[in-house]
Each structure stands twice: as C-alpha cells, then as structure tokens.
Motif scaffolding. Structure first.
Motif, mmCIF file in Angstrom:
data_model
loop_
_atom_site.group_PDB
_atom_site.id
_atom_site.type_symbol
_atom_site.label_atom_id
_atom_site.label_comp_id
_atom_site.label_asym_id
_atom_site.label_seq_id
_atom_site.Cartn_x
_atom_site.Cartn_y
_atom_site.Cartn_z
ATOM 1 N N GLU A 43 0.832 -1.206 0.000
ATOM 2 C CA GLU A 43 0.000 0.000 0.000
ATOM 3 C C GLU A 43 0.865 1.254 0.000
ATOM 4 O O GLU A 43 0.562 2.230 -0.689
ATOM 5 C CB GLU A 43 -0.916 -0.007 1.229
ATOM 6 N N ALA A 44 1.966 1.222 0.776
ATOM 7 C CA ALA A 44 2.862 2.379 0.826
ATOM 8 C C ALA A 44 3.483 2.639 -0.540
ATOM 9 O O ALA A 44 3.535 3.772 -1.012
ATOM 10 C CB ALA A 44 3.949 2.154 1.884
ATOM 11 N N VAL A 45 3.963 1.567 -1.186
ATOM 12 C CA VAL A 45 4.567 1.714 -2.510
ATOM 13 C C VAL A 45 3.542 2.231 -3.518
ATOM 14 O O VAL A 45 3.833 3.123 -4.323
ATOM 15 C CB VAL A 45 5.164 0.369 -2.989
ATOM 16 N N SER A 46 2.339 1.705 -3.472
ATOM 17 C CA SER A 46 1.283 2.148 -4.402
ATOM 18 C C SER A 46 1.002 3.633 -4.244
ATOM 19 O O SER A 46 0.831 4.358 -5.229
ATOM 20 C CB SER A 46 -0.005 1.352 -4.163
ATOM 21 N N ALA A 50 1.756 6.541 -7.000
ATOM 22 C CA ALA A 50 0.649 7.392 -7.442
ATOM 23 C C ALA A 50 1.016 8.869 -7.311
ATOM 24 O O ALA A 50 0.723 9.682 -8.192
ATOM 25 C CB ALA A 50 -0.610 7.081 -6.631
ATOM 26 N N VAL A 51 1.687 9.231 -6.214
ATOM 27 C CA VAL A 51 2.111 10.621 -6.015
ATOM 28 C C VAL A 51 3.129 11.022 -7.074
ATOM 29 O O VAL A 51 3.074 12.126 -7.625
ATOM 30 C CB VAL A 51 2.694 10.815 -4.596
ATOM 31 N N LEU A 52 4.061 10.121 -7.373
ATOM 32 C CA LEU A 52 5.098 10.433 -8.369
ATOM 33 C C LEU A 52 4.518 10.603 -9.765
ATOM 34 O O LEU A 52 4.940 11.478 -10.517
ATOM 35 C CB LEU A 52 6.159 9.334 -8.378
ATOM 36 N N ASP A 59 -3.603 16.308 -2.359
ATOM 37 C CA ASP A 59 -3.543 17.613 -1.716
ATOM 38 C C ASP A 59 -2.093 18.103 -1.749
ATOM 39 O O ASP A 59 -1.203 17.441 -1.201
ATOM 40 C CB ASP A 59 -4.033 17.480 -0.268
ATOM 41 N N PRO A 60 -1.818 19.259 -2.373
ATOM 42 C CA PRO A 60 -0.431 19.744 -2.497
ATOM 43 C C PRO A 60 0.282 19.903 -1.154
ATOM 44 O O PRO A 60 1.474 19.621 -1.045
ATOM 45 C CB PRO A 60 -0.591 21.102 -3.202
ATOM 46 N N ALA A 61 -0.446 20.353 -0.136
ATOM 47 C CA ALA A 61 0.175 20.535 1.186
ATOM 48 C C ALA A 61 0.612 19.181 1.754
ATOM 49 O O ALA A 61 1.678 19.064 2.367
ATOM 50 C CB ALA A 61 -0.808 21.218 2.133
ATOM 51 N N TRP A 62 -0.227 18.156 1.538
ATOM 52 C CA TRP A 62 0.113 16.808 2.014
ATOM 53 C C TRP A 62 1.341 16.277 1.280
ATOM 54 O O TRP A 62 2.260 15.737 1.897
ATOM 55 C CB TRP A 62 -1.078 15.874 1.817
ATOM 56 N N VAL A 63 1.378 16.452 -0.043
ATOM 57 C CA VAL A 63 2.524 15.991 -0.844
ATOM 58 C C VAL A 63 3.799 16.687 -0.374
ATOM 59 O O VAL A 63 4.840 16.045 -0.203
ATOM 60 C CB VAL A 63 2.292 16.238 -2.354
ATOM 61 N N GLU A 64 3.708 18.005 -0.141
ATOM 62 C CA GLU A 64 4.886 18.750 0.308
ATOM 63 C C GLU A 64 5.367 18.249 1.661
ATOM 64 O O GLU A 64 6.573 18.078 1.888
ATOM 65 C CB GLU A 64 4.547 20.245 0.392
ATOM 66 N N ALA A 65 4.418 17.991 2.565
ATOM 67 C CA ALA A 65 4.790 17.514 3.900
ATOM 68 C C ALA A 65 5.419 16.128 3.840
ATOM 69 O O ALA A 65 6.407 15.840 4.519
ATOM 70 C CB ALA A 65 3.559 17.496 4.803
#
Length: 198
Positions: A43-46, A50-52, A59-65
């Motif tokens: 699940e972590a790898v997926s 997906a983010v990459l 959510d951009p703030a979540w991706v940045e964090a």
C-alpha cells in the motif's frame, strides 16, 4: 522509496538504500510508513508511485509535507490514540460500534481497535467516552435465560468455534452478558453453546 535503478519490492528498495550511505534503512522506512498507519508495504509503494506519477491528484500541502526532507534519527511522533477516536467520531458520529470503527480505520489508514486498546490499556468504551463519543448503554442486570440465549446465538453466528476467549472480547464490544452470567443461566458454558448453536 524512489529506486530508479531497481524494483519496488521491500528487498529491492532495501538493497538500493544500502548503496546510498546517507539513506535510512529499509526497516526504518517500513516502520515509519507502515507501522503507525496499520498499512502494508504494498500500500505504501502504491501511494508513493501514485504521487510520483500524478501529484495533481493529491492535496499539495500533504505531498509537500510527505516529500519534505526528514531527520531519520529523530523518533517519530506517536499520535495520541484519542486523536484517532476523535477523527472517527468526526467521520461517523458519536456512537461508534467496533465494527464501524474497524471498517473506517481500514480505509482511513488508522490503527485497529486492538492496537488502540493495547497502547492505552483501556477498553473500547473508555476510549470512546474520553474522546467525546457515546458508548453503548451499560450492561443490563438480571437478564433472562432467553435474553442471554439471544446474545449467545449472535455470538456463535460470528464465532462458530464458541471459545470463551472469543466471547470475552465479543461480549465487551457488544454490551453482552458476561461469561459468568451465561454459565449461571445455562448451567455450563458447553451447555449454553449446545443450546444456542443452530
């Protein structure tokens, strides 16, 4: 978890990390990514992939964090178990059964009920009350043999093995009569199981 020259299995990522002296160990990454959220490596790898591949879908703030550099030597902050309960209450309302919490926690990536109870040493009803929720009504005293039998029938439908250990947990989660009450009404545990099994 970006291993451009390798695969995404835990072993492949671990080997890639080992070739980069400044990188944390695979075990530490797995512990930080999976243990606290109750998820799996897959699940972590997926999520990472997906983010990459489609960062706009998050959510951009979540991706940045998440992507921010971190001090891997610093111990991870332990989220207060009551914060998970409060989040569940916000999502589901104040009266939450363990079944509803379990389903919600799986989707939300939060710890299981058993994990929260283990971390705090408290029963589900105590945790729910402290978080501002409404637990099931207190157990009713002096239940009849028929009423106790109805609970036993429900229990056996969910736990065909009929073990007393399973009943102990189930009875607390379902505000059911205690094992001693069951034995008192039927004469013995085995008699209760025999009488209520369909």
């Amino acid at each position: 978890m970006q291993a451009p020259d390798g695969g995404t299995t835990f072993r492949a990522v671990e080997e890639w990390l080992a070739r980069h002296p400044a990188a944390p160990s695979g075990a530490l990454i797995r512990q930080r990514l999976c243990r606290h959220r109750g998820g799996s490596w897959i699940e972590a790898v997926s999520t990472v992939l997906a983010v990459l591949h489609d960062p706009e879908g998050f959510d951009p703030a979540w991706v940045e964090a998440v992507a921010a550099p971190r001090d891997w030597e610093q111990p991870a902050d332990e989220t207060n178990p009551l914060d998970h309960e409060r989040a569940a209450i916000d999502a589901l309302g104040p009266r939450i059964t363990t079944v509803r919490y379990t389903a919600w926690a799986r989707i939300a990536g939060c710890p299981t009920m058993a994990t929260l109870q283990r971390r705090t040493g408290k029963l589900w009803s105590e945790l729910l009350t402290e978080a501002g929720g409404t637990p099931n009504a207190s157990k009713i005293k002096n239940r009849s043999r028929a009423e106790v039998g109805e609970y036993m029938t429900r229990f056996l439908a969910e736990h065909p093995g009929g073990s007393t250990a399973d009943y102990g947990t189930w009875s607390r989660e379902n505000a059911a009569p205690s094992r001693s009450t069951v034995v008192d009404r039927f004469g013995s545990w085995s008699a209760a199981v025999d009488a209520c099994r369909h």
